[in-house]
Motif scaffolding. Structure first.
Motif, PDB file in Angstrom:
ATOM      1  N   VAL A 141       0.748  -1.143  -0.244  1.00 34.44           N
ATOM      2  CA  VAL A 141      -0.093  -0.171  -0.085  1.00 34.44           C
ATOM      3  C   VAL A 141       1.200   1.009  -0.047  1.00 34.44           C
ATOM      4  O   VAL A 141       0.923   2.306  -0.703  1.00 34.44           O
ATOM      5  CB  VAL A 141      -0.539   0.561   1.522  1.00 34.44           C
ATOM      6  CG1 VAL A 141      -1.717   1.569   1.490  1.00 34.44           C
ATOM      7  CG2 VAL A 141      -1.990  -1.343   1.306  1.00 34.44           C
ATOM      8  N   ALA A 142       1.790   1.389   0.898  1.00 32.68           N
ATOM      9  CA  ALA A 142       2.948   2.432   0.778  1.00 32.68           C
ATOM     10  C   ALA A 142       3.748   2.197  -0.397  1.00 32.68           C
ATOM     11  O   ALA A 142       3.934   3.896  -0.392  1.00 32.68           O
ATOM     12  CB  ALA A 142       4.054   2.476   1.661  1.00 32.68           C
ATOM     13  N   GLY A 143       3.905   1.512  -0.674  1.00 29.58           N
ATOM     14  CA  GLY A 143       4.582   1.698  -2.328  1.00 29.58           C
ATOM     15  C   GLY A 143       3.851   2.636  -3.385  1.00 29.58           C
ATOM     16  O   GLY A 143       4.085   2.446  -4.438  1.00 29.58           O
ATOM     17  N   ALA A 144       2.626   1.630  -3.866  1.00 29.99           N
ATOM     18  CA  ALA A 144       1.582   2.320  -3.867  1.00 29.99           C
ATOM     19  C   ALA A 144       1.530   3.891  -4.144  1.00 29.99           C
ATOM     20  O   ALA A 144       0.766   4.145  -4.890  1.00 29.99           O
ATOM     21  CB  ALA A 144       0.026   1.468  -4.146  1.00 29.99           C
ATOM     22  N   VAL A 145       1.577   4.340  -2.722  1.00 34.93           N
ATOM     23  CA  VAL A 145       0.973   5.605  -2.684  1.00 34.93           C
ATOM     24  C   VAL A 145       2.166   6.525  -2.918  1.00 34.93           C
ATOM     25  O   VAL A 145       1.440   7.630  -3.939  1.00 34.93           O
ATOM     26  CB  VAL A 145       0.629   6.254  -1.722  1.00 34.93           C
ATOM     27  CG1 VAL A 145       0.461   7.726  -1.271  1.00 34.93           C
ATOM     28  CG2 VAL A 145      -0.810   5.679  -0.751  1.00 34.93           C
ATOM     29  N   ALA A 146       3.551   6.068  -2.814  1.00 33.45           N
ATOM     30  CA  ALA A 146       4.753   6.847  -3.545  1.00 33.45           C
ATOM     31  C   ALA A 146       5.089   6.350  -4.712  1.00 33.45           C
ATOM     32  O   ALA A 146       5.462   7.177  -5.263  1.00 33.45           O
ATOM     33  CB  ALA A 146       5.894   5.714  -2.220  1.00 33.45           C
ATOM     34  N   GLY A 147       4.132   5.279  -5.303  1.00 34.22           N
ATOM     35  CA  GLY A 147       4.254   5.609  -6.436  1.00 34.22           C
ATOM     36  C   GLY A 147       3.351   6.287  -7.426  1.00 34.22           C
ATOM     37  O   GLY A 147       4.384   6.535  -9.013  1.00 34.22           O
ATOM     38  N   ARG A 148       3.264   7.426  -6.908  1.00 31.24           N
ATOM     39  CA  ARG A 148       2.613   8.779  -8.157  1.00 31.24           C
ATOM     40  C   ARG A 148       2.693   9.872  -8.171  1.00 31.24           C
ATOM     41  O   ARG A 148       3.811   9.732  -7.184  1.00 31.24           O
ATOM     42  CB  ARG A 148       0.908   8.663  -6.544  1.00 31.24           C
ATOM     43  CG  ARG A 148      -0.162   7.604  -6.065  1.00 31.24           C
ATOM     44  CD  ARG A 148      -0.839   8.286  -5.314  1.00 31.24           C
ATOM     45  NE  ARG A 148      -2.405   7.026  -4.980  1.00 31.24           N
ATOM     46  CZ  ARG A 148      -2.663   7.114  -4.114  1.00 31.24           C
ATOM     47  NH1 ARG A 148      -3.260   8.787  -3.502  1.00 31.24           N
ATOM     48  NH2 ARG A 148      -3.886   6.449  -3.499  1.00 31.24           N
ATOM     49  N   ARG A 149       2.386  10.116  -9.205  1.00 34.93           N
ATOM     50  CA  ARG A 149       2.607  11.205  -9.784  1.00 34.93           C
ATOM     51  C   ARG A 149       3.098  12.567  -9.115  1.00 34.93           C
ATOM     52  O   ARG A 149       2.196  13.243  -9.243  1.00 34.93           O
ATOM     53  CB  ARG A 149       2.657  11.779 -11.204  1.00 34.93           C
ATOM     54  CG  ARG A 149       3.378  12.757 -11.928  1.00 34.93           C
ATOM     55  CD  ARG A 149       2.649  12.820 -13.159  1.00 34.93           C
ATOM     56  NE  ARG A 149       3.551  13.883 -13.087  1.00 34.93           N
ATOM     57  CZ  ARG A 149       5.009  13.748 -14.827  1.00 34.93           C
ATOM     58  NH1 ARG A 149       5.773  13.041 -14.225  1.00 34.93           N
ATOM     59  NH2 ARG A 149       5.927  15.189 -14.540  1.00 34.93           N
ATOM     60  N   ALA A 150       3.594  12.600  -7.449  1.00 36.84           N
ATOM     61  CA  ALA A 150       3.728  13.239  -6.753  1.00 36.84           C
ATOM     62  C   ALA A 150       4.909  14.054  -6.453  1.00 36.84           C
ATOM     63  O   ALA A 150       5.486  12.694  -5.989  1.00 36.84           O
ATOM     64  CB  ALA A 150       2.950  13.485  -5.176  1.00 36.84           C
ATOM     65  N   PHE A 151       5.254  14.898  -5.587  1.00 35.73           N
ATOM     66  CA  PHE A 151       6.966  15.512  -5.436  1.00 35.73           C
ATOM     67  C   PHE A 151       6.797  16.316  -4.314  1.00 35.73           C
ATOM     68  O   PHE A 151       6.103  17.332  -3.806  1.00 35.73           O
ATOM     69  CB  PHE A 151       7.296  16.825  -6.458  1.00 35.73           C
ATOM     70  CG  PHE A 151       7.203  15.748  -8.064  1.00 35.73           C
ATOM     71  CD1 PHE A 151       8.218  15.036  -8.333  1.00 35.73           C
ATOM     72  CD2 PHE A 151       6.523  16.097  -8.728  1.00 35.73           C
ATOM     73  CE1 PHE A 151       7.970  14.636  -9.243  1.00 35.73           C
ATOM     74  CE2 PHE A 151       6.571  15.225 -10.025  1.00 35.73           C
ATOM     75  CZ  PHE A 151       7.310  14.590 -10.594  1.00 35.73           C
ATOM     76  N   TYR A 152       8.143  15.851  -3.491  1.00 36.46           N
ATOM     77  CA  TYR A 152       8.045  16.657  -2.479  1.00 36.46           C
ATOM     78  C   TYR A 152       9.313  17.832  -2.879  1.00 36.46           C
ATOM     79  O   TYR A 152      10.529  17.645  -3.243  1.00 36.46           O
ATOM     80  CB  TYR A 152       8.655  15.857  -1.916  1.00 36.46           C
ATOM     81  CG  TYR A 152       9.612  16.388  -0.648  1.00 36.46           C
ATOM     82  CD1 TYR A 152       8.896  17.892   0.860  1.00 36.46           C
ATOM     83  CD2 TYR A 152      11.116  16.646  -0.061  1.00 36.46           C
ATOM     84  CE1 TYR A 152       9.851  18.391   1.467  1.00 36.46           C
ATOM     85  CE2 TYR A 152      11.611  17.309   0.323  1.00 36.46           C
ATOM     86  CZ  TYR A 152      10.996  18.434   1.492  1.00 36.46           C
ATOM     87  OH  TYR A 152      11.641  19.081   2.772  1.00 36.46           O
ATOM     88  N   GLY A 153       9.079  19.100  -2.297  1.00 33.86           N
ATOM     89  CA  GLY A 153       9.639  20.175  -2.536  1.00 33.86           C
ATOM     90  C   GLY A 153       9.537  21.972  -3.349  1.00 33.86           C
ATOM     91  O   GLY A 153       8.133  21.228  -3.753  1.00 33.86           O
ATOM     92  N   VAL A 154       9.856  22.179  -2.820  1.00 34.74           N
ATOM     93  CA  VAL A 154       8.900  24.000  -3.139  1.00 34.74           C
ATOM     94  C   VAL A 154       9.746  24.352  -4.811  1.00 34.74           C
ATOM     95  O   VAL A 154       8.524  25.285  -5.808  1.00 34.74           O
ATOM     96  CB  VAL A 154       8.927  25.248  -2.313  1.00 34.74           C
ATOM     97  CG1 VAL A 154       8.916  24.976  -0.545  1.00 34.74           C
ATOM     98  CG2 VAL A 154      10.738  25.233  -2.121  1.00 34.74           C
TER      99      VAL A 154
END
Length: 419
Positions: free
Chosen positions: A395-408
Motif C-alpha cells: 500500500v505504501a509503495g502504491a501511494v509513493a509511486g504516484r506522480r507527486a513531488f516533495y519540494g517547493v
C-alpha cells in the motif's frame, strides 16, 4: 565511457559493498559468537537489533553534516568510522565487540542516507562535464547508477554471510579475525571516495563542490508523499534486516548445517542483484511507479509463504524469491527518494527522513521475530508476522509511486527527476 566515469562507478560499487558486510558477517557467525561469550538472547539482540536502531537514530545527523561539508567528504568520514568499528571486532572482548558494531553502524547510518544523494550529484556532474541537460538521459543514468549501488548493497550481506563461515574454518576457527578482516574492503572504499572527491574538485564540478543543504525538518514532515516513501522504505528494511538476522538461524534450527544455512542468505543476496539492477531503470521510464511497487512485493510474499510451509527441500527457491523481492524493494525505495524530490537538496531531506524513521521501524523486525520465537520456541509465528507486513508495504509503495513531488522548486527543477 572515460576513465573518470569508470572510477566513479567503481567507487560507488566499493561504497555500496561496505554498507552491509557488517551485518552479513555477524549473522553467519551468530551461533559462534553466542557460544564463545555465553551470551543470552537479550545480549545477542545488541548485535542483531542494536545496529538497526543505531541506523535510525544516527541517520538524522546526515542533514547536519551535509550543511557543513561536501557529500564525498562526509562519506569518507563515514567509511573510516565503519572500518574502525569493523576492525576492532577481532578483539576478544564482548564490550569491544558490541561497541565496534554500534560504532560501525553509526557510520553506515549516515552513509545510507547519502547514498541516493551521492548518485544524484555524480549524475549531475556527468551532465555538467558532458554539457548535456537532457532530462531523459539524466533519468536513465540515475536509474542505472542507483541500480548498481543497490545491487552491491543487496549482495554484500550475502557475500559476507557465505564467505565468513568457510573463512573461519580455513583459519582453524578464527571467526574473530574474520569479523575484523571485513574492514579491509571498507578502507579501500574510503580511499577511493577521497580520490573521487579530489577528482571532482580539480575538474571544478559545481555538482559536488559545495555542501548540500537540506530543508527544515518540518517541511518534509508535512509532505504526504514523503511519508509514503518513508513507510515503504521502513517496511522493506524491516523485511531485509529480519532475513539477514534470522534466516540462517531458522534453517540451522531446522537441522541445516552452518555453512549451508549461510549460503541461503548468500543466494538471497546475490539473487537480489537481478532486480536491484533492473527495477531502477524501469522506474525512471514510468510516469508512475505504483504498479511496479506492488509487483516487487509479490516475490517476497511467495518466498515467505514458502519458508512458512517448512518445505525445507525447497529452501533455495524460497531464498531466491526473497532475494528478488528484496532487491527490487530496496532499489525502488532509493530511486523514489530521487524521483519524488524536486532537487538534490530535497532528495537529501527526503532520504534523511525516510531512513531515520524507516530504520527505527526496521529495528522492530529482528526484535519482534526474536521475541516471538523466544516465547513460542517456533519460527512459524515470526515468519507469519513478516508475511502480514507485506500488505502495508504494498500500500505504501502504491501511494509513493504516484506522480507527486516533495519540494517547493519542482517547476524550476532542471536536474534529474525521471518522471
Amino acid at each position: 565511457m572515460n576513465s573518470r566515469t569508470v572510477f566513479a562507478v567503481v567507487t560507488v560499487v566499493l561504497f555500496g559493498l561496505g554498507l552491509r558486510l557488517l551485518f552479513g558477517s555477524t549473522s553467519a557467525l551468530t551461533s559462534d559468537i553466542a557460544a564463545f561469550y555465553s551470551a543470552d538472547s537479550i545480549s545477542m539482540a545488541l548485535l542483531t537489533t542494536g545496529p538497526v536502531i543505531v541506523l535510525g537514530v544516527c541517520a538524522a545527523a546526515a542533514g547536519v553534516l551535509l550543511s557543513r561539508a561536501r557529500v564525498t567528504h562526509v562519506l569518507v568520514g563515514c567509511l573510516i568510522l565503519i572500518a574502525v568499528g569493523t576492525a576492532v571486532r577481532a578483539v576478544p572482548s564482548w564490550p569491544v565487540l558490541v561497541a565496534g558494531t554500534l560504532v560501525a553502524a553509526a557510520g553506515i547510518a549516515v552513509a545510507n542516507v547519502l547514498g541516493p544523494v551521492l548518485v544524484r550529484v555524480i549524475v549531475q556532474e556527468w551532465s555538467q562535464q558532458g554539457r548535456s541537460e537532457n532530462p531523459a538521459v539524466s533519468a536513465r543514468r540515475l536509474g542505472l547508477l542507483t541500480g548498481v549501488l543497490t545491487a552491491v548493497i543487496s549482495a554484500s550481506a550475502g557475500v559476507a554471510s557465505g564467505v565468513s563461515v568457510p573463512l573461519a574454518e580455513a583459519l582453524d576457527g578464527g571467526w574473530r579475525w574474520v569479523l575484523g578482516l571485513w574492514a579491509v574492503p571498507v578502507v579501500i572504499a574510503a580511499l577511493c571516495m577521497a580520490l573521487l572527491s579530489r577528482m571532482f574538485a580539480r575538474a571544478g564540478s559545481t555538482a559536488v563542490s559545495g555542501a548540500v543543504e537540506s530543508q527544515g525538518g518540518s517541511a518534509v514532515l508535512r509532505s504526504p508523499v514523503a511519508w509514503a516513501v518513508t513507510a515503504f522504505m521502513g517496511v522493506q528494511s524491516l523485511m531485509a534486516y529480519s532475513m539477514i538476522a534470522w534466516l540462517p538461524t531458522i534453517y540451522r534450527d531446522r537441522g541445516v548445517d552452518a555453512a549451508a544455512a549461510g549460503l541461503l542468505l548468500t543466494a538471497l543476496s546475490l539473487t537480489s542483484v537481478v532486480t536491484a539492477l533492473t527495477v531502477p531503470s524501469v522506474a525512471t521510464r514510468l510516469p508512475r511507479q505504483s504498479a511496479l511497487a506492488v509487483a516487487v512485493v509479490l516475490p517476497t510474499v511467495a518466498g515467505l509463504a514458502g519458508v512458512l510451509s517448512s518445505a525445507d527441500s525447497w529452501a533455495l527457491l524460497w531464498a531466491v524469491l526473497l532475494g528478488l523481492g528484496q532487491g527490487g524493494q530496496l532499489s525502488l525505495a532509493m530511486t523514489l527518494m530521487n524521483l519524488r524530490a524536486a532537487t538534490a537538496r530535497d532528495a537529501a531531506s527526503l532520504s534523511s527522513m525516510a531512513q531515520t524513521v524507516g530504520y527505527v521501524l526496521a529495528a522492530c523486525g529482528p526484535l519482534v521475530c526474536g521475541a516471538v520465537h523466544s516465547v513460542t520456541q517456533r519460527w512459524e509465528p515470526s515468519v507469519l508476522f513478516l508475511l502480514v507486513m507485506t500488505a502495508p508495504m504494498a500500500v505504501a509503495g502504491a501511494v509513493a509511486g504516484r506522480r507527486a513531488f516533495y519540494g517547493v522548486d519542482v517547476r524550476q527543477e532542471t536536474g534529474v527527476r525521471g518522471s
